[in-house]
Design an enzyme around this catalytic site. Structure first.
Site, short mmCIF file in Angstrom:
data_model
loop_
_atom_site.label_atom_id
_atom_site.label_comp_id
_atom_site.label_asym_id
_atom_site.label_seq_id
_atom_site.Cartn_x
_atom_site.Cartn_y
_atom_site.Cartn_z
N ASP A 484 0.85 -1.19 0.00
CA ASP A 484 0.00 0.00 0.00
C ASP A 484 0.89 1.23 0.00
O ASP A 484 2.08 1.16 0.34
CB ASP A 484 -0.87 0.03 1.26
CG ASP A 484 -2.00 -0.98 1.21
OD1 ASP A 484 -2.39 -1.34 0.10
OD2 ASP A 484 -2.47 -1.41 2.27
N ASP A 792 -4.78 -3.07 4.88
CA ASP A 792 -5.30 -2.57 6.15
C ASP A 792 -6.82 -2.62 6.23
O ASP A 792 -7.39 -2.65 7.31
CB ASP A 792 -4.79 -1.15 6.44
CG ASP A 792 -5.07 -0.20 5.28
OD1 ASP A 792 -5.86 -0.56 4.38
OD2 ASP A 792 -4.49 0.91 5.28
N ASP A 796 -9.45 -5.77 1.95
CA ASP A 796 -8.14 -6.33 1.59
C ASP A 796 -8.02 -7.79 2.01
O ASP A 796 -7.07 -8.47 1.61
CB ASP A 796 -7.01 -5.53 2.26
CG ASP A 796 -6.80 -4.17 1.61
OD1 ASP A 796 -7.05 -4.06 0.41
OD2 ASP A 796 -6.40 -3.23 2.32
#
Length: 1080
Positions: A484, A792, A796
C-alpha cells in the site's frame, strides 16, 4: 507469448508441478514431504507426511505441528456453541413473528439492583443472550439501561480508576480463564518417550544388574550407571530447551489476542486493550472492527454485522433499533455506529467459546515438513547401518573373532560364562542403538521450531507480530511485495496544504477571511457530519483533540482551523442515512434532516470521481454557478497539479433534496441509495502525506535482494506516480508509462492470460480496488512468484488470504484484515516489511547451517564407529561418549546455530526458491571435506594410534584407553571448531559477527568446559583417562586444522546445478537402458 515460455523466463519460477502456484502437473505431490504451502493445506496431505516420517519420539517431534485430533475436537466444540447461538436466534425470530399480548395484571420485568447499579449481571446477560427485545423495552430501551449502568450515551462512563475497578468487581472483567501452560515436568515426560532412549535405559538396567552381579556394586555399576546417567542428562537438556520454546510461543500467543479498541470515556475517545473494556462502556464501531463484548446498539448507520464466527452462517445481519443486539466476537462488515456494553468475559457466548477451546499453537511449516523428510531418509540409512553393524558384530563375537586387549577371544563356546556372554551381547546391542541415536537427526525438524521461536521473539522488537509460523520462513522466499502507499510507504500524517473553495484557491489553506460566510455553514456541516472521526475540546478551551483515520483527522483539523464548532454542527442536524466510504466507489455520503425539514446530501471522496458528479460549484462570493466544460477542465487541471506534487486530493460536494423524496419507513431508509448526481462542488483539498524517512533505502535494498516492490494504491494515478518516484519504486519519468504505471480499471479489463503478462511489468497501480489487488496477486502467483501483500482494510482480506504472505497494518489495519493476515506490521512501516524479509531469509540460512553441522557429525561419527566395528569388532566411541556427541549435535548445536541473528549478507543474494534442495552443493562440499578429514585422521589414530603416539605401558589396556580418549577428545573439539565453519557456509571469514551472538559463545564455551571436566574428572563415567598436556595439544591441533581446511574447501568451485539433479538424471538414464530391449 506461451504460458510455458513465460514461466521458463522467470528467474524465480516455481516447479511446474506446483499446484499452489496454479500450475497443474502430472502428480499433485510426488513425495509426502513436498508441501510447499501449508496455508490451508488439506488434512489428508498433513496426515500423509506424518505417517511417512520415521520418528523416535512422536510426542516431541509433532509437538509444534497441528494436532489433527485436537483440531477436530475444537471444531466440534465450536459447532456446539454455534448451535446454541442459532437456537437462541431462532427462538428470538419465532417470538418476534408472533404477536405477544401482555395479559393485564402481569408484573413488568423486575430489576434486581447490583451494588450501585440498577440492574445485575444475570439480567443483562439474559437480555443480550436471548435477544429479549421486550425486556429491553421494559428497561426503557438502551437509554433506560444506560441510566441504570450510570452511563452517558454521548460521553460514556467517567472512566477513572475507581469507576473501572467497581464495574469489574460488579460485572466481571472482559477476560476468560486461559488453559494453564504445560509444566516443566510434562516436557521431561515427553523427552522420556524417545524410543532409543527407552531402549538404552533398558540396556543400561540390564548391564547394571549383570555388572553388579559379576564385579560387585563398587566396580560393577560403572558401565550401566554411566549410560543411565547420560540418558538422564540428555532428557533434562531436551526438556529445558523444549520448555523455553513453549514459554516463548505462549507469550506471543497472548500478544496476538490483545486487540486495541476505541472507547468513549468522559467525552474523550481513548484506545484501550479489549481486556480493559467494562460493562457500561460506549464503544464506537466501524467497518472491520471486532465487537469486543455483548451489547446493545445505541445508534448505527448502515451497520451490518458478520455473525459467522458465532453462528457459522455467512449471512450478514443488519442492525437497527428493532434488531439492536450485538454479540461479542462478531465482525463489522459495513457501516458504523456505537454500542453500549452489557456483558463481558464469561458472561458472553464468545467468552464461553474461547474458554472451552485451547489455543493450539501447532502449525507445520513447509521447511519443517521437508526436514522431516530429510530426517526420515537419513534415519532409514542409519537404521540400515545399525542393523548391519548389529549382525556383523554379533557374528564376530559369537564366532570368537572379537578379541580382548591381550589378544584372547572375548567369547569361547563352552568356556565363556553365560552372564559374560549376555553382557557382551548387550554391549553390541547398545552400540547398534547408539548408531541409531546419532544417525536419526531427531532434532533437525525441531530446529525449525527453535529458530522460528527465536526469530518471532526478535521480530517483535522489529515491529512485526507473526500470526502464522509458516509466514516467517516463506518471507525468505518472497520475490515481490505488493505494498500500500498510505501509511506504509508514507508517514500517514496527513495535513491539508492546499485548498480550493469552489474555484477559488485559499492562500494559506486555513485562511478564514477568504471563506465566504454564505458558504461556510454548508461546508462546516459537510465536514462535521460526513465523517467517522470526532473532535473533543477539553475543559478550559484547550487544543482540540481530533480522532479518526488520518484523512478524516486532516479534514476535521482543517475545519477546526476555519472555525468549525464540531458539537454544534452535529447537534444542528440529524442523520437520516449514511453511505459509508466505499473503496470501490472511492467516496462516502450522508443525508441530513435540517430543522425546517429540508434535506442536505453531502458527499466526500476522490476529487476527480466526485467532480464527475458535480453540475455546479460555488464562486469566491459563495454564489452557486453552473459547471461548464471549461470550468471542469480548470478544476481537473488543479487536481492533476496537486496529484503531481504527491498530494491526495479530496473533494467535498453537496445537494439539497425535498423531504418528499426521502423514504419515511426505517427499513426502506436502510436500503435507500443516497442521490449522487447533480452535486454542487464546495471544496477540493490537497493532503500532504510525506514519505517515510529511509523508505527509499528500504526499496533499494529490496532491489538488491531480488525482491520487486510494487505499489498498489487507491489514490490518483498521478499522486501514486509522484510518491513512487520519491520512494525509488519508479527510477525515472521514463519508467512512469503503461504498463509500469497502470490504473486499476484498465488492469481488471484484461483477460486472465493478459493480466499474467502485464502483471510482471507493473510497478505502480493507482485507483485500484481491493479486487484489483486480489487479481494482481493471483496473476503474480500463477507466474511463479512468491507474493507478499500489505493491507489494512476489510476489503483487503481476500488478497491477504490469497497471498503467500499477508501483511496487515497494526495501526490502521482493521481486525478483519489482521485475522486474514500472516504477519502484523505493528508500526505500519515499509522498512519493517523489509526487516521481515531479512528475518525470513535468516530462518532458512540458520537451518541450513545446522543441517551442514549435523550431517557432518552424523557422517563422521557413524563412519568412524562402523569401520572400526567391522575391522576390529570394537568401537572407539562408546555409548556415553556418543550420547554426549549427540547432545552437542542436536540440542546445543541447534541452540548455537539456529539463533544466529540476520546479517546484511543475506540481502545480497536472490530469494530462496521453495523447491531448491535444502542441502546445496556448497553445503555438500563443506560437509564432505570436514567429514572426510575427521574420519581419515581419527581412523588412522584408531588403527595406528599406539605406534604414532609412542604409547608404551606395562598394561595393554591403558594405551588403548589413552588412544580412545584422544579420539573422543579430538572428535568433540573437531565439532566445536566446525561449529564456527557452519556459521558461514559461503564466506571465508567464519568469525565475522560472532560477538553478536552471545548464546553461540556461551554454548561453545560451555561445551569446551564440560569436555575438560569429562576427560579430567569423569573418567569412570565416560570410560576415559586423563590426557597429558601434549595430547591435549594434539586434540586441539587436529581440530584446528579444520579451519584452514574449510578455507581451502570453499575455494573449490561447485556446479550451479544440484548434485541431486545429476543423480536423478543418472538413475533415469540407467533405468532407461535397463528397460531398453537392446540395452542401448
Amino acid at each position: 507469448m506461451e504460458m510455458t515460455d513465460r514461466i521458463t523466463g522467470s528467474p524465480y519460477r516455481r516447479h511446474r508441478n506446483d499446484v499452489e502456484a496454479g500450475i497443474s502437473g502430472e502428480d499433485e505431490a510426488s513425495s509426502p514431504f513436498e508441501i510447499y504451502r501449508t496455508k490451508d493445506a488439506p488434512v489428508d496431505r498433513l496426515r500423509r507426511w506424518r505417517q511417512a516420517a520415521l520418528v523416535l519420539n512422536a510426542t516431541r517431534r509433532f509437538r509444534y505441528t497441528l494436532d489433527l485430533k485436537k483440531e477436530e475436537e475444537k471444531q466440534q466444540t465450536i459447532r456446539k456453541i454455534r448451535a446454541h447461538a442459532q437456537v437462541i436466534r431462532a427462538a428470538y425470530l419465532f417470538k418476534e413473528a408472533g404477536q405477544v399480548v401482555k395479559v393485564p395484571g402481569t408484573p413488568d420485568f423486575l430489576t434486581t439492583p447490583a451494588g450501585d447499579y440498577g440492574v445485575d449481571q444475570d439480567q443483562l446477560a439474559s437480555i443480550t443472550r436471548d435477544h429479549d427485545f421486550s425486556a429491553l423495552e421494559q428497561f426503557g430501551g438502551v437509554r433506560g439501561l444506560a441510566d441504570m449502568l450510570k452511563t452517558n450515551l454521548e460521553r460514556g462512563i467517567h472512566g477513572d480508576d475507581d469507576d473501572i475497578v467497581k464495574r469489574k468487581n460488579t460485572f466481571g472483567p472482559n477476560t476468560y480463564p486461559k488453559k494453564k501452560g504445560r509444566s516443566f515436568w510434562s516436557f521431561v515426560w515427553d523427552a522420556c518417550k524417545d524410543t532409543t532412549l527407552i531402549i538404552l535405559a533398558v540396556a543400561a538396567a540390564a548391564s547394571l544388574a549383570l555388572g553388579i552381579k559379576t564385579e560387585g556394586i563398587k566396580e560393577g555399576w560403572y558401565d550401566g550407571g554411566s549410560i543411565a546417567l547420560a540418558v538422564l542428562i540428555v532428557i533434562v537438556f531436551t526438556a529445558i530447551s523444549d520448555y523455553k520454546q513453549s514459554l516463548q510461543f505462549q507469550n506471543l500467543n497472548e500478544e496476538k489476542q490483545n486487540i486495541r479498541m476505541e472507547v468513549i470515556r468522559g467525552g474523550r475517545r481513548l484506545e484501550v486493550s479489549i481486556f480493559e473494556i467494562v460493562v457500561g462502556d460506549v464503544v464506537p464501531l466501524k467497518i472491520g472492527d471486532q465487537v469486543p463484548a455483548d451489547g446493545i446498539l445505541i445508534s448505527g448507520h448502515s451497520l451490518a454485522i458478520d455473525e459467522s464466527s458465532m453462528t457459522g452462517e455467512s449471512k450478514i445481519v443488519h442492525k437497527s433499533s428493532k434488531a439492536p443486539f450485538l454479540m461479542s466476537g462478531c465482525k463489522v462488515a459495513d457501516g458504523y455506529g456505537s454500542m453500549l456494553v452489557t456483558s463481558v468475559g464469561l458472561n458472553t457466548e464468545w467468552g464461553l467459546l474461547m474458554a472451552s477451546i485451547s489455543e493450539d499453537n501447532g502449525e507445520e511449516t513447509p521447511l519443517q515438513v521437508r526436514l522431516n523428510g530429510v530426517a526420515t531418509f537419513i534415519g532409514f540409512v542409519g537404521l540400515t547401518v545399525a542393523v548391519v553393524a548389529l549382525i556383523v558384530l554379533s557374528i564376530r563375537y559369537f564366532t570368537a573373532h572379537t578379541y580382548n586387549e591381550d589378544g584372547s577371544p572375548q567369547f569361547q563356546a563352552g568356556k565363556t560364562k553365560f552372564s559374560t556372554a549376555i553382557d557382551g551381547a548387550i554391549k553390541i546391542f547398545t552400540v547398534a542403538v547408539i548408531i541409531v541415536v546419532v544417525a536419526v537427526p531427531e532434532g533437525l525438524p525441531l530446529a525449525v521450531t527453535l529458530t522460528l521461536a527465536y526469530s518471532m521473539r526478535k521480530m517483535m522488537a522489529d515491529k512485526a507480530l507473526v500470526r502464522r509460523l509458516s509466514a516467517c520462513e516463506t518471507m525468505g522466499s518472497a520475490t515481490t511485495i505488493c505494498s500500500d502507499k498510505t501509511g506504509t510507504l508514507t508517514l500517514n500524517q496527513m495535513t491539508v496544504v492546499e485548498a480550493y473553495i469552489g474555484e477559488t484557491k485559499l492562500e494559506p489553506p486555513d485562511n478564514v477571511s477568504a471563506v465566504s460566510p454564505n458558504i461556510k455553514p454548508l461546508l462546516m456541516e459537510g465536514i462535521a457530519q460526513n465523517t467517522t472521526g470526532s473532535v473533543f475540546i477539553p475543559e478550559g478551551n484547550g487544543n482540540a483533540e481530533v480522532t479518526g483515520s488520518p484523512t478524516e483527522r486532516a479534514i476535521l483539523q482543517w475545519g477546526v482551523n476555519l472555525g468549525m464548532n464540531f458539537d454544534a454542527m452535529r447537534s444542528a442536524t440529524s442523520i437520516i442515512h449514511v453511505f459509508p466510504f466505499n473503496s470501490e466507489k472511492k467516496r462516502g455520503g450522508v443525508a441530513l434532516r435540517l430543522s425546517d425539514s429540508e434535506v442536505h446530501i453531502h458527499w466526500k471522496g476522490a476529487a476527480e470521481i466526485v467532480l464527475e458528479s458535480c453540475t455546479g460549484f460555488v464562486d469566491m462570493h459563495g454564489d452557486f454557478k453552473q459547471m461548464d466544460e471549461d470550468k471542469e477542465k480548470q478544476l481537473k487541471k488543479a487536481i492533476e497539479d496537486m496529484a503531481a506534487r504527491s498530494l491526495r486530493c479530496v473533494a467535498i460536494a453537496y445537494r439539497s433534496l425535498g423531504m418528499e423524496n426521502v423514504p419515511m419507513d426505517e427499513e426502506e431508509q436502510a436500503h435507500w441509495e443516497i442521490p449522487e448526481n447533480d452535486l454542487v462542488l464546495l471544496a477540493i483539498v490537497g493532503l500532504k502525506d510525506p514519505c517515510r524517512p529511509r523508505v527509499k533505502d528500504a526499496v533499494e535494498l529490496c532491489k538488491i535482494a531480488g525482491v520487486k516492490v510494487r505499489m498498489v494504491t487507491g489514490d490518483n494515478l498521478q499522486t501514486a506516480r509522484a510518491i513512487a518516484l520519491e520512494c525509488g519504486i519508479l527510477e525515472s519519468d521514463a519508467d512512469a508509462t503503461e504498463p509500469n504505471l497502470i490504473e486499476g480499471k484498465v488492469f481488471r479489463a484484461y483477460s486472465d492470460i493478459q493480466r499474467q503478462e502485464i502483471a510482471e511489468k507493473i510497478s505502480v497501480m493507482g485507483r485500484s480496488s481491493p479486487n484489483d489487488k486480489l487479481l494482481l496477486v493471483q496473476a503474480l502467483r500463477k507466474n511463479g512468484h512468491v507474493v507478499a501483500v500489505t493491507g489494512d482494510g476489510t476489503n483487503d482480506a481476500p488478497a491477504l488470504h490469497e497471498a503467500d504472505i499477508g501483511l496487515a497494518m497494526g495501526i490502521q489495519g482493521t481486525e478483519v484484515a489482521k485475522e486474514s493476515s500472516d504477519i502484523i506490521i505493528l508500526d505500519d512501516n515499509f522498512a519493517s516489511v523489509v526487516k521481515v524479509v531479512r528475518w525470513g531469509r535468516s530462518v532458512y540460512a540458520n537451518i541450513q547451517k545446522f543441517i551442514q553441522f549435523q550431517l557432518t557429525v552424523n557422517v563422521a561419527a557413524i563412519a568412524i564407529n562402523v569401520v572400526a566395528a567391522f575391522a576390529a569388532g570394537d568401537v572407539p566411541l562408546n555409548a556415553v561418549q556418543m550420547l554426549w556427541v549427540n547432545l552437542i549435535m542436536d540440542t546445543l548445536g541447534a541452540l548455537a546455530l539456529a539463533t544466529e541473528p540476520p546479517t546484511d549478507h543475506l540481502m545480497h543474494r536472490p530469494p530462496v526458491g521453495r523447491r531448491e534442495p535444502l542441502v546445496t552443493n556448497i553445503m555438500w562440499r563443506n560437509l564432505l571435506v570436514q567429514a572426510m578429514y575427521q574420519v581419515t585422521v581419527l581412523l588412522v589414530l584408531n588403527f595406528h594410534g599406539r605406534d604414532i603416539l609412542h604409547l608404551k605401558d606395562d598394561s595393554t589396556a591403558h594405551p588403548t584407553k589413552v588412544k580412545n580418549t584422544l579420539i573422543f577428545n579430538a572428535f568433540v573439539f573437531c565439532q566445536v571448531f566446525n561449529e564456527f565453519n557452519a556459521r558461514k557456509p559461503d564466506e571465508l571469514n567464519v568469525f565475522k559477527g560472532v560477538t553478536n551472538n552471545y548464546l553461540f559463545i556461551v554454548i561453545v564455551g560451555g561445551t569446551v568446559l564440560l569436555q575438560v571436566i569429562i576427560i579430567m574428572f569423569l573418567g569412570k563415567f565416560a570410560s576415559t583417562v586423563r590426557l597429558s598436556w601434549k595430547l591435549w595439544l594434539v586434540s586441539i591441533a587436529i581440530a584446528f586444522i579444520s579451519w584452514p581446511l574449510a578455507i581451502i574447501g570453499k575455494l573449490i568451485p561447485v556446479p550451479e546445478k544440484s548434485y541431486g539433479e545429476y543423480l536423478k538424471k543418472f538413475f533415469k538414464k540407467f533405468l532407461w537402458r535397463r528397460r531398453s530391449p537392446h540395452g542401448t
